[in-house]
Design a protein around this motif. Structure first.
Motif, PDB file in Angstrom:
ATOM      1  N   PRO A 190      62.103  22.714   9.916  1.00 11.36           N
ATOM      2  CA  PRO A 190      60.640  22.768  10.065  1.00 11.36           C
ATOM      3  C   PRO A 190      60.091  21.916  11.196  1.00 11.36           C
ATOM      4  O   PRO A 190      58.933  22.085  11.574  1.00 11.36           O
ATOM      5  CB  PRO A 190      60.128  22.264   8.711  1.00 11.36           C
ATOM      6  N   THR A 191      60.881  20.981  11.740  1.00  7.12           N
ATOM      7  CA  THR A 191      60.382  20.114  12.803  1.00  7.12           C
ATOM      8  C   THR A 191      61.205  20.309  14.069  1.00  7.12           C
ATOM      9  O   THR A 191      62.347  20.775  14.027  1.00  7.12           O
ATOM     10  CB  THR A 191      60.460  18.631  12.378  1.00  7.12           C
ATOM     11  N   ILE A 192      60.602  19.920  15.193  1.00  8.50           N
ATOM     12  CA  ILE A 192      61.250  20.069  16.483  1.00  8.50           C
ATOM     13  C   ILE A 192      60.825  18.923  17.381  1.00  8.50           C
ATOM     14  O   ILE A 192      59.705  18.403  17.258  1.00  8.50           O
ATOM     15  CB  ILE A 192      60.886  21.434  17.125  1.00  8.50           C
ATOM     16  N   ARG A 193      61.732  18.499  18.263  1.00  5.56           N
ATOM     17  CA  ARG A 193      61.435  17.381  19.162  1.00  5.56           C
ATOM     18  C   ARG A 193      61.032  17.905  20.533  1.00  5.56           C
ATOM     19  O   ARG A 193      61.643  18.834  21.065  1.00  5.56           O
ATOM     20  CB  ARG A 193      62.657  16.474  19.308  1.00  5.56           C
ATOM     21  N   ALA A 194      60.022  17.288  21.105  1.00  7.82           N
ATOM     22  CA  ALA A 194      59.582  17.601  22.463  1.00  7.82           C
ATOM     23  C   ALA A 194      59.779  16.363  23.334  1.00  7.82           C
ATOM     24  O   ALA A 194      59.826  15.234  22.829  1.00  7.82           O
ATOM     25  CB  ALA A 194      58.111  18.023  22.468  1.00  7.82           C
ATOM     26  N   GLN A 195      59.908  16.560  24.633  1.00  6.64           N
ATOM     27  CA  GLN A 195      60.075  15.439  25.558  1.00  6.64           C
ATOM     28  C   GLN A 195      59.484  15.790  26.914  1.00  6.64           C
ATOM     29  O   GLN A 195      59.331  16.966  27.260  1.00  6.64           O
ATOM     30  CB  GLN A 195      61.547  15.059  25.705  1.00  6.64           C
ATOM     31  N   ILE A 243      59.957   7.743  33.297  1.00  9.69           N
ATOM     32  CA  ILE A 243      60.005   7.309  31.900  1.00  9.69           C
ATOM     33  C   ILE A 243      60.006   8.554  31.026  1.00  9.69           C
ATOM     34  O   ILE A 243      59.081   9.379  31.095  1.00  9.69           O
ATOM     35  CB  ILE A 243      58.799   6.414  31.563  1.00  9.69           C
ATOM     36  N   ARG A 244      61.055   8.689  30.216  1.00  8.21           N
ATOM     37  CA  ARG A 244      61.163   9.848  29.324  1.00  8.21           C
ATOM     38  C   ARG A 244      60.581   9.495  27.968  1.00  8.21           C
ATOM     39  O   ARG A 244      61.025   8.552  27.315  1.00  8.21           O
ATOM     40  CB  ARG A 244      62.612  10.281  29.177  1.00  8.21           C
ATOM     41  N   ALA A 245      59.583  10.265  27.549  1.00  5.17           N
ATOM     42  CA  ALA A 245      58.960  10.091  26.238  1.00  5.17           C
ATOM     43  C   ALA A 245      59.386  11.235  25.325  1.00  5.17           C
ATOM     44  O   ALA A 245      59.451  12.390  25.756  1.00  5.17           O
ATOM     45  CB  ALA A 245      57.441  10.050  26.376  1.00  5.17           C
ATOM     46  N   ARG A 246      59.646  10.924  24.058  1.00  2.37           N
ATOM     47  CA  ARG A 246      60.069  11.923  23.080  1.00  2.37           C
ATOM     48  C   ARG A 246      59.245  11.765  21.811  1.00  2.37           C
ATOM     49  O   ARG A 246      58.951  10.644  21.395  1.00  2.37           O
ATOM     50  CB  ARG A 246      61.562  11.785  22.766  1.00  2.37           C
ATOM     51  N   TRP A 247      58.898  12.895  21.202  1.00  2.72           N
ATOM     52  CA  TRP A 247      58.130  12.868  19.965  1.00  2.72           C
ATOM     53  C   TRP A 247      58.450  14.118  19.157  1.00  2.72           C
ATOM     54  O   TRP A 247      58.953  15.103  19.676  1.00  2.72           O
ATOM     55  CB  TRP A 247      56.626  12.784  20.268  1.00  2.72           C
ATOM     56  N   TRP A 248      58.166  14.051  17.855  1.00  2.00           N
ATOM     57  CA  TRP A 248      58.475  15.136  16.918  1.00  2.00           C
ATOM     58  C   TRP A 248      57.190  15.765  16.392  1.00  2.00           C
ATOM     59  O   TRP A 248      56.210  15.071  16.121  1.00  2.00           O
ATOM     60  CB  TRP A 248      59.308  14.628  15.742  1.00  2.00           C
ATOM     61  N   THR A 249      57.212  17.077  16.270  1.00  2.00           N
ATOM     62  CA  THR A 249      56.098  17.821  15.681  1.00  2.00           C
ATOM     63  C   THR A 249      56.666  18.925  14.792  1.00  2.00           C
ATOM     64  O   THR A 249      57.880  19.149  14.751  1.00  2.00           O
ATOM     65  CB  THR A 249      55.213  18.471  16.768  1.00  2.00           C
ATOM     66  N   THR A 250      55.776  19.606  14.098  1.00  2.62           N
ATOM     67  CA  THR A 250      56.205  20.806  13.378  1.00  2.62           C
ATOM     68  C   THR A 250      56.364  21.961  14.379  1.00  2.62           C
ATOM     69  O   THR A 250      55.854  21.903  15.502  1.00  2.62           O
ATOM     70  CB  THR A 250      55.182  21.195  12.303  1.00  2.62           C
TER      71      THR A 250
END
Length: 303
Positions: A190-195, A243-250
């Motif tokens: 149900p979740t996926i990471r974006a960067q 700078i690589r930023a990563r976060w999780w969303t649905t």
């Protein structure tokens, strides 16, 4: 002598005609004698066919689910063919009792091998479709990636899998290709990471820049707190520190949130006075002599 020879020829011809007529009469008598059996065989086959239609409907209704109605259709079709084939064997047994099931199956087996070679790709796609419907590696509505194709699964049949791309195109991919190649099911969880990588100037305080980026990312309700967003130096590029930023969303919020995060981080870096450099090039020109002097020297060298 000549008359006697003609008589023998005529007699031989009459014998042949009589034999042919006798054979034809035997075939006609056998056909009419077999008519009751043919009628019974047709009635039996028709009954089996009606039963096969009922079995197909029952299997389709039992095996179909909300996201996998294709499984019910495939199993119903197989059940229908199985009952029809059993009716065919029963009808042949009534018409020709001397022909056993083993002999008939052996003849059909040879024919099926020839048909298999002729329709190899069709049979491969059909069997692959059955396995896909039984194993359910993905469902209708899943976001998948297969080679150069990416989109939402709209239908799964015994021949192909239909994908609607994000630009509105419908693509039918043969099930043999789907089954034998690697496929990414993005919505399997149900979740996926974006960067995304943000470039800052070399003289920037990197800890402060990463703090500004993380604050901007954490301001969105669609960004998950667990796992928490993170950021780090990913590359020392030609004109910036990336700078690589990563976060999780649905999965449902992935695309819209990524666009909003990139915009918010850009505005946050501008408000913090952190420079986002763009590629720069330095061009060096060597001094050149005036054209008349250069031509004069070329003429002296030629002399």
């Amino acid at each position: 002598m000549e008359y006697q020879g003609n008589t023998e020829v005529v007699g031989a011809l009459s014998d042949e005609v009589e034999n042919a007529w006798g054979t034809l009469a035997t075939l006609v008598d056998g056909f009419f004698a077999m008519l009751p059996k043919l009628a019974i065989a047709l009635v039996v086959f028709a009954l089996f066919y009606l039963v096969a239609m009922g079995v197909r409907r029952i299997v389709r209704r039992v095996a179909s689910t909300k996201n996998h109605d294709g499984l019910g259709n495939a199993l119903g079709r197989l059940a229908h063919l199985g009952v029809v084939f059993a009716g065919f064997l029963a009808a042949v047994g009534i018409v020709a009792p001397s022909v056993g099931a083993a002999e008939l199956l052996s003849v059909l087996g040879v024919g099926s091998v020839a048909i298999g070679f002729a329709f190899r790709d069709i049979l491969q796609n059909f069997l692959a479709g059955i396995l896909i419907l039984l194993r359910e590696p993905f469902s209708r509505g899943d976001w998948v990636q297969l080679g150069d194709h990416e989109g939402i699964v709209t239908a799964i049949s015994t021949r192909s899998t239909w994908i609607r791309t994000f630009d509105g195109r419908d693509i039918a991919i043969p099930n043999g290709e789907v089954f034998t190649n690697a496929m990414t099911v993005v919505t399997r969880t149900p979740t996926i990471r974006a960067q995304y990588e943000f470039g800052v100037a070399y003289d920037t305080d990197l800890d402060r820049a990463m703090a500004v980026i993380l604050d901007a990312i954490g301001s969105f309700d669609t960004v998950l707190d667990d796992p928490a967003p993170d950021a780090g130096v990913a590359d020392l590029a030609g004109s910036s520190v990336n700078i690589r930023a990563r976060w999780w969303t649905t999965n449902d919020d992935f695309y819209r949130t990524k666009l909003d995060v990139i915009k918010a981080v850009k505005e946050a870096l501008d408000d913090a006075g952190i420079d986002i450099p763009f590629p720069q090039r330095q061009l060096l020109f060597e001094p050149q002599e005036p054209l008349p002097i250069a031509r004069q020297r070329q003429g002296q060298a030629a002399e």
